[in-house]
Design a protein around this motif. Structure first.
Motif, short mmCIF file in Angstrom:
data_model
loop_
_atom_site.label_atom_id
_atom_site.label_comp_id
_atom_site.label_asym_id
_atom_site.label_seq_id
_atom_site.Cartn_x
_atom_site.Cartn_y
_atom_site.Cartn_z
N ALA A 1 2.46 4.77 0.72
CA ALA A 1 2.36 5.58 1.94
C ALA A 1 2.68 7.04 1.66
O ALA A 1 3.59 7.35 0.89
CB ALA A 1 3.31 5.04 3.01
N ARG B 1 -7.91 11.58 5.62
CA ARG B 1 -9.15 10.88 5.25
C ARG B 1 -9.29 10.80 3.73
O ARG B 1 -9.66 9.76 3.18
CB ARG B 1 -10.37 11.59 5.87
N ALA C 1 -6.86 8.21 2.46
CA ALA C 1 -7.31 6.86 2.79
C ALA C 1 -8.42 6.41 1.84
O ALA C 1 -8.45 5.25 1.41
CB ALA C 1 -7.80 6.81 4.24
N GLU C 2 -9.33 7.31 1.50
CA GLU C 2 -10.42 6.99 0.58
C GLU C 2 -9.89 6.60 -0.80
O GLU C 2 -10.54 5.88 -1.55
CB GLU C 2 -11.38 8.17 0.47
N GLY D 1 -6.99 4.99 -1.26
CA GLY D 1 -6.17 3.80 -1.20
C GLY D 1 -4.76 3.96 -0.67
O GLY D 1 -3.93 3.07 -0.85
N ALA E 1 -6.23 3.87 8.41
CA ALA E 1 -5.15 3.95 7.42
C ALA E 1 -3.95 4.75 7.93
O ALA E 1 -2.90 4.76 7.29
CB ALA E 1 -5.66 4.59 6.13
N ASN F 1 -9.29 6.75 11.89
CA ASN F 1 -8.81 6.48 10.53
C ASN F 1 -7.78 5.35 10.58
O ASN F 1 -6.61 5.58 10.87
CB ASN F 1 -8.18 7.74 9.93
N VAL G 1 0.85 -1.19 0.00
CA VAL G 1 0.00 0.00 0.00
C VAL G 1 0.89 1.24 0.00
O VAL G 1 1.70 1.42 0.91
CB VAL G 1 -0.93 0.02 1.24
N ARG H 1 -0.95 5.48 10.58
CA ARG H 1 -0.09 4.93 11.61
C ARG H 1 0.69 6.08 12.25
O ARG H 1 1.45 6.77 11.57
CB ARG H 1 0.89 3.91 11.04
N GLN I 1 -2.00 4.63 2.60
CA GLN I 1 -1.78 4.68 4.04
C GLN I 1 -1.01 5.95 4.36
O GLN I 1 -0.35 6.54 3.49
CB GLN I 1 -1.03 3.44 4.54
#
Length: 363
Positions: free
Chosen positions: A181, A206, A209-210, A212, A236, A234, A179, A238, A214
């Motif tokens: 980042a 946000r 994240a929507e 795809g 997604a 959220n 994924v 970290r 992270q």
């Protein structure tokens, strides 16, 4: 070490961003001939220096920022006297920063005029701020005799990430490898007038994240609370702020598809890794210490009240930052090549400000 190589001790700066920019000096020194470069620097900076192939070794300064410690400086200088340095280059402008090379008896001691350093430095240069408006230019100018033009092409900082550390970091922090980042650096040591709002960071997270992505929040333990607010609700995101050492942050940034940052030390790290970068400026000016990379979008509103260079907004509204909308930053990421989308109205607003990489001599 070659017997013909010059031996140079550089007294390094005390800030992350300045230490990254000092790499341009190291590169400029190498362009002038064989040399071995040691850097006297705070212990925290060693992971940065380890990622600069031009540096032979870092020498830890055993004093905190602002601590005078005359006795310790004399002892350290005497301990370096046998290293055979031909030259010392002192980057900070303080009197105390020139003491160790003096006590070490290094024959040529170079630096700009600052606090009363006559005698401590014997290659003392006047600083023409108009001719050298940027910190990185001032550093690189000390590589050559006074009056020598800056090298062309200008040597940009370029850190080398430690690839063998990256799988360990993914495993330790459970970071999915498949994924892409985007790294967020919401901190700025100088103060809140340089920090884009945390709700804006959260809204941008946000949106990413929507689509795809992270999001990795990087920073010190001081940024931990901000990271928690950005990550709230959220999955997604970290929050790695305060959980990684500085060297780890470098290696994580090198794995990122892009980064969003305030004007901070980690901004310069990301630029030196050539990560596509959106840099948000409020109270400070990108003309003095810009991110040194070709893949940068500078977001600044250039209000009449900015740059004010204050830690806290003197007008109480910090509009220079809050009026930069998350959609504008998302659009800037798209223009840098990240596969994300923003409304067309925002794309037209997210202009890339032409700055130093193109205007530096020879760039």
């Amino acid at each position: 070490m070659s017997s013909s190589a010059r031996r140079i001790l550089v007294v390094g700066p005390s800030w992350v961003g300045d230490m990254v920019m000092a790499q341009s000096l190291f590169k400029a020194l190498k362009l002038r001939g064989a040399c071995d470069i040691d850097v006297l620097a705070p212990g925290w900076s060693l992971p940065i220096l380890e990622r600069m192939p031009e540096v032979r070794r870092g020498v830890v300064m055993p004093l905190g920022h602002g601590e005078f410690g005359l006795g310790k400086r004399r002892t350290l200088g005497k301990s370096l006297a046998g290293e055979g340095y031909d030259q010392a280059i002192v980057l900070p402008g303080s009197l105390k920063s020139a003491l160790v090379p003096f006590f070490a008896g290094i024959p040529r001691r170079t630096g700009f005029r600052g606090e009363m350093r006559y005698g401590l430095l014997n290659d003392l240069r006047p600083l023409d701020k108009a001719a050298l408006p940027m910190t990185v230019q001032r550093f690189a100018a000390l590589a050559a005799p006074a009056g020598t033009p800056l090298p062309a092409p200008f040597p940009m900082p370029r850190l080398i990430a430690q690839a063998d550390n990256q799988p360990r970091l993914r495993e330790a922090h459970a970071l999915p490898a498949g994924v892409p980042a985007v790294a967020f650096m919401p901190g700025a040591e100088y103060g809140p007038a340089k920090q884009w709002s945390i709700p804006h960071f959260a809204a941008l997270a946000r949106s990413l994240a929507e689509q795809g992505f992270q999001v990795w929040v990087l920073g010190s333990n001081k940024d931990r609370e901000a990271g928690e607010a950005i990550a709230a609700g959220n999955p997604a995101v970290r929050n790695l702020a305060g959980l990684t050492a500085l060297g780890d942050a470098v290696d994580l940034l090198a794995m990122s598809a892009a980064a969003v940052t305030n004007d901070s030390g980690l901004m310069h790290v990301a630029a030196a890794l050539d990560v596509p970068l959106v840099a948000i400026y409020g109270s400070s000016s990108p003309e003095h210490t810009p991110p040194l990379s070709q893949r940068v979008s500078i977001q600044t509103l250039r209000l009449d009240c900015s740059p004010c260079f204050k830690r806290v907004c003197p007008l109480g509204h910090t509009r220079c930052l809050t009026d930069i909308a998350p959609k504008r930053v998302l659009a800037a990421l798209g223009e840098l090549g990240l596969p994300c989308s923003a409304p067309a109205s925002e794309r037209s607003a997210a202009a890339v400000i032409p700055l130093v990489p193109s205007s530096l001599p020879g760039a």
